[in-house]
Scaffold this motif. Sequence first.
Motif, short mmCIF file in Angstrom:
data_model
loop_
_atom_site.label_atom_id
_atom_site.label_comp_id
_atom_site.label_asym_id
_atom_site.label_seq_id
_atom_site.Cartn_x
_atom_site.Cartn_y
_atom_site.Cartn_z
N PRO A 1 -2.45 3.57 -16.54
CA PRO A 1 -2.18 4.98 -16.24
C PRO A 1 -2.27 5.32 -14.76
O PRO A 1 -3.24 4.95 -14.09
N ASN A 2 -1.24 5.99 -14.27
CA ASN A 2 -1.18 6.45 -12.88
C ASN A 2 -1.34 5.33 -11.86
O ASN A 2 -1.87 5.54 -10.78
N ARG A 3 -0.87 4.17 -12.21
CA ARG A 3 -0.93 3.03 -11.30
C ARG A 3 0.45 2.41 -11.17
O ARG A 3 1.36 2.66 -11.96
N GLY A 4 0.60 1.58 -10.16
CA GLY A 4 1.83 0.83 -10.00
C GLY A 4 1.91 -0.30 -11.01
O GLY A 4 1.13 -0.35 -11.96
N ASN B 1 0.85 1.41 -5.70
CA ASN B 1 0.17 2.04 -6.83
C ASN B 1 0.78 3.37 -7.24
O ASN B 1 0.29 4.01 -8.16
N GLY B 2 1.81 3.77 -6.54
CA GLY B 2 2.50 4.98 -6.95
C GLY B 2 1.93 6.24 -6.35
O GLY B 2 0.78 6.29 -5.90
N THR B 3 2.76 7.28 -6.34
CA THR B 3 2.37 8.61 -5.86
C THR B 3 2.73 9.63 -6.92
O THR B 3 3.90 9.74 -7.32
N ARG B 4 1.73 10.36 -7.36
CA ARG B 4 1.96 11.42 -8.34
C ARG B 4 2.23 12.71 -7.57
O ARG B 4 1.34 13.25 -6.92
N LEU B 5 3.47 13.17 -7.62
CA LEU B 5 3.85 14.40 -6.92
C LEU B 5 3.92 15.55 -7.91
O LEU B 5 4.61 15.47 -8.93
N THR B 6 3.22 16.62 -7.58
CA THR B 6 3.27 17.84 -8.37
C THR B 6 3.70 18.98 -7.47
O THR B 6 3.06 19.25 -6.45
N SER C 1 0.84 -1.19 0.00
CA SER C 1 0.00 0.00 0.00
C SER C 1 0.87 1.24 0.00
O SER C 1 1.79 1.36 0.83
N GLN C 2 0.61 2.15 -0.90
CA GLN C 2 1.39 3.38 -0.99
C GLN C 2 0.44 4.56 -0.83
O GLN C 2 -0.62 4.62 -1.44
N HIS C 3 0.88 5.53 -0.03
CA HIS C 3 0.01 6.67 0.28
C HIS C 3 0.83 7.94 0.43
O HIS C 3 1.92 7.90 1.01
N PRO C 4 0.40 9.07 -0.10
CA PRO C 4 -0.85 9.27 -0.83
C PRO C 4 -0.71 8.88 -2.30
O PRO C 4 0.39 8.67 -2.78
N SER C 5 -1.80 8.81 -3.01
CA SER C 5 -1.74 8.49 -4.43
C SER C 5 -1.41 9.75 -5.24
O SER C 5 -0.79 9.66 -6.30
N ARG C 6 -1.87 10.88 -4.74
CA ARG C 6 -1.56 12.14 -5.41
C ARG C 6 -1.29 13.20 -4.35
O ARG C 6 -1.94 13.22 -3.31
N VAL C 7 -0.34 14.07 -4.64
CA VAL C 7 -0.08 15.18 -3.72
C VAL C 7 0.42 16.37 -4.53
O VAL C 7 1.23 16.21 -5.44
N ILE C 8 -0.12 17.51 -4.18
CA ILE C 8 0.33 18.77 -4.76
C ILE C 8 0.88 19.63 -3.65
O ILE C 8 0.22 19.81 -2.62
N CYS C 9 2.09 20.12 -3.82
CA CYS C 9 2.68 20.93 -2.76
C CYS C 9 3.36 22.15 -3.37
O CYS C 9 3.64 22.19 -4.57
N LYS C 10 3.62 23.11 -2.52
CA LYS C 10 4.30 24.31 -2.98
C LYS C 10 5.80 24.14 -2.92
O LYS C 10 6.33 23.39 -2.09
N SER C 11 6.47 24.83 -3.77
CA SER C 11 7.92 24.77 -3.83
C SER C 11 8.51 25.15 -2.47
O SER C 11 8.06 26.12 -1.84
N GLY C 12 9.46 24.37 -2.00
CA GLY C 12 10.11 24.64 -0.73
C GLY C 12 9.58 23.83 0.43
O GLY C 12 10.22 23.77 1.49
N THR C 13 8.44 23.21 0.24
CA THR C 13 7.87 22.38 1.31
C THR C 13 8.36 20.94 1.17
O THR C 13 8.97 20.57 0.17
#
Lengths: 119, 115
Positions: free
Chosen positions: B40-43, A112-117, A5-17
């Motif tokens: 897409p967007n998965r492991g 399932n991966g984490t999409r970091l933006t 299990s991987q968490h979070p799946s998506r995260v958006i953060c500001k530069s510097g954090t």
Amino acid sequence: GAVVSQHPSRVICKSGTSVKIECRSLDFQATTMFWYRQFPKQSLMLMATSNEGSKATYEQGVEKDKFLINHASLTLSTLTVTSAHPEDSSFYICSASSTGVGVGHSPLHFGNGTRLTVT
Amino acid sequence: AQSVAQPEDQVNVAEGNPLTVKCTYSVSGNPYLFWYVQYPNRGLQFLLKYITGDNLVKGSYGFEAEFNKSQTSFHLKKPSALVSDSALYFCAVRATFSGNTPLVFGKGTRLSVIA
């Protein structure tokens, strides 16, 4: 079957954090966890190998002070992206391996991966 | 050092036709070979593996792969493609018998199955 299990799946953060990503093995003990990074339309690049109770081994070119890895238990490893910048935006995937010698033939189990933006 | 090559970035096939996704490897010693699929967007989801024994390995979702030692290849195949098979496919190798070594991945091949 084995689940990671991987968490979070998506995260958006500001530069510097800083951002922390968790990877848990739900039904097996993971002596070793691997952290990969995937750029768009590219393969998975190994960032580091994390062994429970010891320091992570980083691949060449990966900044250990930027990508902090902690593997405090046999079921949890964390990746912290410190002082994130837009170029750190990517898809991060963890995988876990069971304990013991002779399990090289076992497939790695992936989160399932984490999409970091980073904005 | 071990490496994996997937020579095709993209494979297009009509639904119902057989498909092949190519993979060649380089490793000292006996290879442990794997195929994974990524949506897409998965492991990554494990499809099949070759460790030893029969060169033809059968895996999930009707996929199979043939290990060819002389050609150092491990091509992924399916007799009849489905639109739902459209995804990104990765071939990977692990050179040692220990669980604490990572997989080395090919660059991936995008499979597009057209109805």
